[in-house]
Write a protein that holds these residues in place. Sequence first.
Motif, mmCIF file in Angstrom:
data_model
loop_
_atom_site.group_PDB
_atom_site.id
_atom_site.type_symbol
_atom_site.label_atom_id
_atom_site.label_comp_id
_atom_site.label_asym_id
_atom_site.label_seq_id
_atom_site.Cartn_x
_atom_site.Cartn_y
_atom_site.Cartn_z
ATOM 1 N N LEU A 138 7.438 -1.120 -12.697
ATOM 2 C CA LEU A 138 7.054 -0.588 -11.386
ATOM 3 C C LEU A 138 6.722 -1.751 -10.468
ATOM 4 O O LEU A 138 5.693 -2.401 -10.630
ATOM 5 N N ASP A 139 7.614 -1.985 -9.522
ATOM 6 C CA ASP A 139 7.430 -3.116 -8.627
ATOM 7 C C ASP A 139 6.764 -2.588 -7.343
ATOM 8 O O ASP A 139 7.440 -2.192 -6.406
ATOM 9 N N ILE A 140 5.424 -2.587 -7.358
ATOM 10 C CA ILE A 140 4.683 -2.021 -6.214
ATOM 11 C C ILE A 140 3.963 -3.171 -5.512
ATOM 12 O O ILE A 140 3.221 -3.923 -6.171
ATOM 13 N N PRO A 141 4.158 -3.343 -4.199
ATOM 14 C CA PRO A 141 3.587 -4.504 -3.531
ATOM 15 C C PRO A 141 2.060 -4.569 -3.667
ATOM 16 O O PRO A 141 1.374 -3.568 -3.443
ATOM 17 N N GLY A 142 1.570 -5.741 -4.084
ATOM 18 C CA GLY A 142 0.123 -5.955 -4.145
ATOM 19 C C GLY A 142 -0.520 -5.396 -5.399
ATOM 20 O O GLY A 142 -1.749 -5.436 -5.538
ATOM 21 N N LEU A 143 0.268 -4.850 -6.321
ATOM 22 C CA LEU A 143 -0.318 -4.263 -7.534
ATOM 23 C C LEU A 143 0.192 -5.017 -8.760
ATOM 24 O O LEU A 143 1.377 -4.971 -9.071
#
Length: 308
Positions: free
Chosen positions: A80-85
């Motif tokens: 899961l490529d979620i910005p800022g996580l």
Amino acid sequence: MADGSGFSHQLVASHRFPETTFDYTERDVAVYALGIGACGRDAVDEDELKYVYHENGQKSIQVLPTFSALFSVGIMMKGLDIPGLDYDPRLLLHGQQYIELYQPFPSSASLVNKSSLAGLHDKGKAAIAEIETKTYEKGSGKLLCMGRSTAFLRGAGGFSKSSQPYSYSTYPKDQIGAIEIPKSLPSAVFQDLTQPSQALLYRLSGDYNPLHSDPNIATVAGFSRPILHGLCTLGFAVRAVIKSICRGDANAVKNILGRFLLHVYPGETLITEMWLQGSRVFYQTKVKERNRAVLAGYVDLRHIPSAL
Ligand SMILES: CCCCCCC/C=C/C(=O)SCCNC(=O)CCNC(=O)[C@H](O)C(C)(C)COP(=O)(O)OP(=O)(O)OC[C@H]1O[C@@H](n2cnc3c(N)ncnc32)[C@H](O)[C@@H]1OP(=O)(O)O
């Protein structure tokens, strides 16, 4: 752990996942059905043979509604490529699955998935990410189903560094009903035995997360041995509903919700209790050996089978 350095609500809200494709044949449909225990107790089960064999000369093998949960597995496998996580993928657990079914599935197909981030929640000790996938038939462009998968990311909370608990979602809260397990006696109870090799069989449907096959990875994740895929347990539970309440008619299923409450070890016995209330079947699945609830949710029906 999340460091919060790159977190911005704007980046999260505008995030898009790349489109993915999913092709399947009747063989995949049958392998999936076996992976969730169809015909596991009786190889000529009159309700289930149709999911694995062209019974009585039927033209095609029938597809179980929970097969749809596989469509977006590709995106999960990539991470899961979620910005800022930032999160440790070894600590990811499947928290919840919601499915809406719009059309019966063909026995083989080429599909296109459009996925988006439907929710992100900072729970302090954990982050919760919700990925929504709409699946279309390639060619006709028909929308077949929508799935919303919730990832429970242990240790990844605190990313938002906000004074209020950060919670973002793109869908109305009332779209997913509350899971209220009635106190009354259940309308039906179904017991099923998972095999010690259940996860090894289920993974052949495309979910190769080593948490379900590798003892060392399972230990790092906090388990004494590899655990069953949540979607495999969900498959067992919805099969129980189809068999006990729908009289074997899988097309009666419209929507499915399941919340994974506790892990299941392959080889354990699953007892699914069901309560029919209007067109909604609430269910709860327990592991018999530990007497613990592992899954709870509901199945909405298009029609109530006339025999009930
Ligand atoms: C993007 C999709 C994911 C794809 C997954 C691919 C990999 C597959 C992995 C698996 O299949 S793992 C096997 C299946 N899953 C499990 O076995 C998980 C079983 N559940 C648990 O172990 C626990 O329920 C939990 C998830 C560890 C949570 O327990 P915990 O005690 O830590 O939580 P709480 O303190 O009760 O609640 C905190 C907070 O989180 C909310 N919440 C709790 N459980 C869930 C859940 N299952 N799904 C979603 N949200 C959950 C809960 O409501 C609390 O929020 P607030 O009420 O405080 O707002």
